[in-house]
Design an enzyme around this catalytic site. Structure first.
Site, mmCIF file in Angstrom:
data_model
loop_
_atom_site.group_PDB
_atom_site.id
_atom_site.type_symbol
_atom_site.label_atom_id
_atom_site.label_comp_id
_atom_site.label_asym_id
_atom_site.label_seq_id
_atom_site.Cartn_x
_atom_site.Cartn_y
_atom_site.Cartn_z
ATOM 1 N N TRP A 68 0.824 -1.214 0.000
ATOM 2 C CA TRP A 68 0.000 0.000 0.000
ATOM 3 C C TRP A 68 0.853 1.256 0.000
ATOM 4 O O TRP A 68 0.422 2.279 -0.502
ATOM 5 C CB TRP A 68 -0.985 -0.016 1.166
ATOM 6 C CG TRP A 68 -0.484 0.533 2.442
ATOM 7 C CD1 TRP A 68 0.241 -0.117 3.391
ATOM 8 C CD2 TRP A 68 -0.677 1.865 2.940
ATOM 9 N NE1 TRP A 68 0.511 0.714 4.427
ATOM 10 C CE2 TRP A 68 -0.042 1.935 4.183
ATOM 11 C CE3 TRP A 68 -1.322 2.998 2.458
ATOM 12 C CZ2 TRP A 68 -0.034 3.099 4.949
ATOM 13 C CZ3 TRP A 68 -1.309 4.143 3.216
ATOM 14 C CH2 TRP A 68 -0.671 4.192 4.455
ATOM 15 N N ILE B 203 4.474 2.061 -1.199
ATOM 16 C CA ILE B 203 5.705 1.558 -1.808
ATOM 17 C C ILE B 203 6.929 2.393 -1.424
ATOM 18 O O ILE B 203 7.983 1.820 -1.146
ATOM 19 C CB ILE B 203 5.530 1.448 -3.335
ATOM 20 C CG1 ILE B 203 4.534 0.341 -3.668
ATOM 21 C CG2 ILE B 203 6.850 1.168 -4.034
ATOM 22 C CD1 ILE B 203 4.983 -1.035 -3.270
ATOM 23 N N PRO B 204 6.880 3.745 -1.364
ATOM 24 C CA PRO B 204 8.096 4.469 -0.976
ATOM 25 C C PRO B 204 8.649 3.994 0.366
ATOM 26 O O PRO B 204 9.840 3.716 0.477
ATOM 27 C CB PRO B 204 7.625 5.927 -0.922
ATOM 28 C CG PRO B 204 6.517 6.001 -1.888
ATOM 29 C CD PRO B 204 5.816 4.675 -1.782
ATOM 30 N N HIS C 145 5.053 5.535 13.845
ATOM 31 C CA HIS C 145 3.621 5.821 13.999
ATOM 32 C C HIS C 145 3.369 6.497 15.345
ATOM 33 O O HIS C 145 2.656 7.496 15.435
ATOM 34 C CB HIS C 145 2.801 4.525 13.905
ATOM 35 C CG HIS C 145 2.419 4.158 12.518
ATOM 36 N ND1 HIS C 145 3.210 3.404 11.694
ATOM 37 C CD2 HIS C 145 1.314 4.440 11.788
ATOM 38 C CE1 HIS C 145 2.615 3.244 10.529
ATOM 39 N NE2 HIS C 145 1.461 3.861 10.547
#
Lengths: 501, 501
Positions: free
Chosen positions: B392, B394-395, B430
């Site tokens: 979801w 990719i970077p 996060h």
């Protein structure tokens, strides 16, 4: 839903996409692209160890391998489009169906919980009995159903007289007409006049009589056609058609020929058989499959309970809360209530469809060894309104086709006129089955059926493929609760507001 | 969605099914089955006149034709199974996807209307400004972003000194470490201590610094690898890899070799490029497509407005109404609020995904002629949790793979440990991006990320195919609002209940 090859398929698709999507425009980055393509899929695979390319032994020297690895690390970008760009040509959105299902389940779980929190548990299976009975010593609907045997026997008696030539064709036709006219009017009068008749009981009695009406009409027609064939000059040809010769059948049971079918046994088999079209020799299944029978029986009981529970817990609170907006004609609140009613109504209609057309009719058919189980076709894929009406209720569709639409065509009416006549007949019976039990003549059901004609024209003219399918679903989901809400509103105004005043 | 061949395809399927489904068990009914099969599909077709078999002229005599017609009418049943019986082998439920879509649209239209009726219009685009600014004369987040240039220039300076040999490798490593440690701690301290910093402003500043941290880490690594290659003994081999020879490229632009990349221009191209992985020669697109650029710009503006409007109109009322149940720890009401929050939260996450990963990153890439547009892969089809996390974003996935997971594997850690370490790093960031701006250390985000490991194990072990896909969707739809609700509850208790007491 489950397929174990899913992962493999997805990988194949992805690989195919990758092959197609890589169009270096200005030059590729440093490093061999093939190896970096496999390398960037190894991470996170963790416990499954799907991709073991890193572990594979190579014949290159250790140093060269190390240098290659470093160069792989250096170049990690390739010229390519995003999947959602139209230029990528990607179109695998298989997951979207699952997304829809999950979202629907979650939304409805939320509604379920909200409903329980607001109203508590309203389900009460005993209460259902009161829908059929006002007075436990008076069973008007049951009596009507018993009386209906009279019409069956009159029709059989008339046909016997006709076959013997005791009645002329005209006399027989008149007796049939009178018999069937009484079959529709007598129960309607009883339902309208007997005070202990509940709306649900009335609907049941009228439904039974309507089905019988269609069956006896077919019975009359088929016996007439048989007589036409057997009195025709080409005696030999007729015989081979109205009663096929024995070599056509590999089984042992002998086939019935025209006057031989006019027995009480044959008549009652037809009355109970899950079809509206009479035939002398119905296709029969060889034996009763007990497993099949019990599964259908279980489904019948389960869906009956579900329908009752959902009505009590979900429909009735919404309908009660829609009365105020309907009285005030508050349009935005009416629309909100309509949409709120649409989902449970639609789910119940789907359950009713499965309960009646799959479980109940298959149960009856299995019990009677009735071979033709095509009670519905794939209406869920219908892309036009006509396709839906042709396929959701095959017994009625077949009857309309055989005993109404084709005879009209044979008499020289055009297709458009005949089709409209079918919708008109259907609209009449819808209205008959709703207005009489409710003792209210409002023409909402009639209008609803007749509105299918312009709707069919519109959808057929302007919408194709999935858009047509979505339009059909929309009309099913929205149209029904709209008509129901209209009747409920009028019923409420007639009965409860009067009391309140 | 539209396909004009739909009708034809459906008919072909139906015809195939009919062919397969007709298994006469005890004998067929009177009349030729082939003609009755086509005849019972002619009715109702009305204006379209698709099936003209009735009008077709025949060479048979009129009488024979009439007799055939009569016999067709006599037998209209065949032995066949219902479509929904497993014995029928039928499985074309294409319409079900449209059903899901229609039902979702209607349910959400209902929610939309209910929301409008209950709350009126709450959308106010001007109010958004107050999320970023408490005091219009103090722009702490903006200042932090400007200060971040210092870290970029320090990293570039260090690499230059390393390439010239002025710094030893150890000294360079230490400078980088100190630079990056300050990059994470300094903005966090500012966000925690400056009172005019709003949570949204803080999140923005910390997000920018986190992205820069990842980029500069990649910058340091790649330059180190280049030095390793160029100082390696095999000078010739190394040259061909760290800077590909000209014949590899068909285009004209010359490629940059190792020390030549250490320019301010190259550094800032990387800082603004939509990737976290540094590379000396990024694949470039040949020109800026103006139409593409404007479409992406329009999408960016549109979805920004949509996200703001939905938050104000839909999310905030639900969150406010969930405070009471959360305080009382009323479990069933909390579950109801959670499910109520799940749908708008999920729709907003989808919009955010499209806005950021498709519109914004593609816009930036088009503007910078950056060739690699793979910012996401087909995560919507993922059947395992790991597949979702790999595809979801990719970077970030590419960065984790290149600069964290593979280096760990090379140092001899097992796949399981390395994978867990990646999730741990992700959980740390996060938590960093949520806790610091909210000035609340609750570990909900950290726990949420770490809970992905057992979830991934469970889904991988027990669910396959569409069930796995549904489980992934379920975890996305339910997991996020759960964590959000936890933070919101704690934030509310800290700020508003304190005021109330």
């Amino acid at each position: 839903m489950s397929d174990s090859n899913g992962t493999l398929r997805r990988r194949a698709t992805l690989a195919a996409f990758r092959g197609a999507g890589l169009r270096p425009e200005n030059g590729s980055s440093a490093g061999p692209p093939a190896s970096s393509g496999t390398a960037d899929r190894t991470a996170h695979d963790g416990p499954k160890k799907r991709d073991l390319s890193l572990e594979r032994p190579t014949k290159k020297s250790e140093k060269k391998k190390r240098n290659n690895e470093v160069s792989d690390r250096l170049g990690c970008h390739k010229t390519r489009e995003s999947l959602l760009s139209s230029a990528s040509g990607y179109n695998n959105y298989r997951g979207v169906l699952n997304w829809c299902v999950v979202l629907l389940v979650l939304s409805n779980a939320r509604l379920f919980l909200e409903n329980l929190l607001r109203y508590g548990i309203l389900v009460d299976p005993i209460q259902v009995v009161s829908l059929f009975l006002n007075d436990p010593y008076s069973w008007p609907a049951g009596c009507l159903v018993i009386v209906s045997n009279v019409f069956i026997l009159v029709a059989l008696y008339t046909e016997r007289q006709l076959s013997k030539g005791s009645f002329s064709e005209l006399a027989g036709f008149l007796v049939h007409c009178i018999n069937m006219a009484i079959m529709l009017t007598f129960p309607a009068i009883v339902v309208l006049l007997v005070p202990s008749m509940t709306p649900v009981g009335g609907l049941f009695a009228l439904g039974v009589h309507t089905i019988l009406f269609l069956k006896l009409y077919s019975y009359k027609d088929v016996n007439l056609w048989c007589r036409e064939l057997s009195t025709a000059k080409a005696k030999k040809l007729a015989r081979s058609l109205s009663c096929p010769s024995p070599q056509h059948f590999n089984g042992g049971s002998s086939k019935v020929c025209y006057p031989g079918n006019l027995t009480v046994r044959d008549m009652y088999y037809f009355v109970f058989a899950p079809t509206l079209c009479y035939e002398l020799n119905f296709p029969r299944s060889s034996k009763i499959r007990m497993g099949f029978l019990l599964r259908r029986l279980f489904e019948m009981l389960f869906f009956t309970q579900m329908l009752v529970a959902l009505t009590q817990q979900w429909m009735i609170p919404i309908i009660q809360s829609s009365m105020k907006p309907l009285e005030d004609m508050d349009l935005s609140r009416m629309a909100e209530r309509l949409l709120r009613l649409a989902v449970p109504n639609h789910l119940m209609w789907l359950m009713f469809f499965y309960w009646f057309f799959h479980s109940s009719l298959n149960f009856t058919a299995e019990l009677l060894c009735f071979g033709d189980r095509q009670f519905y076709r794939d209406w869920w894929n219908s892309e036009t309104v006509t396709y839906f009406w042709q396929n959701w209720n095959i017994p009625v569709h077949k009857w309309c086709l055989r005993h109404f639409y084709k005879p009209l065509l044979r008499r020289g009416f055009s297709k458009i006129v005949s089709q409209s006549a079918v919708f008109f007949l259907s609209a009449f019976f819808h209205e008959y089955l709703v207005s009489v039990p409710l003792r209210m003549f409002r023409l909402w059901a009639f209008t609803g059926m007749m509105a299918q004609l312009p709707l069919a024209w519109f959808v057929g003219q302007f919408l194709r493929g999935n858009y047509g399918n979505a339009a059909v679903w929309m009309s099913i989901i929205i149209g029904q609760p709209f008509a129901i809400l209209m009747y409920v509103h009028d019923y409420y105004v007639m009965h409860y507001r009067k009391e309140a005043n």
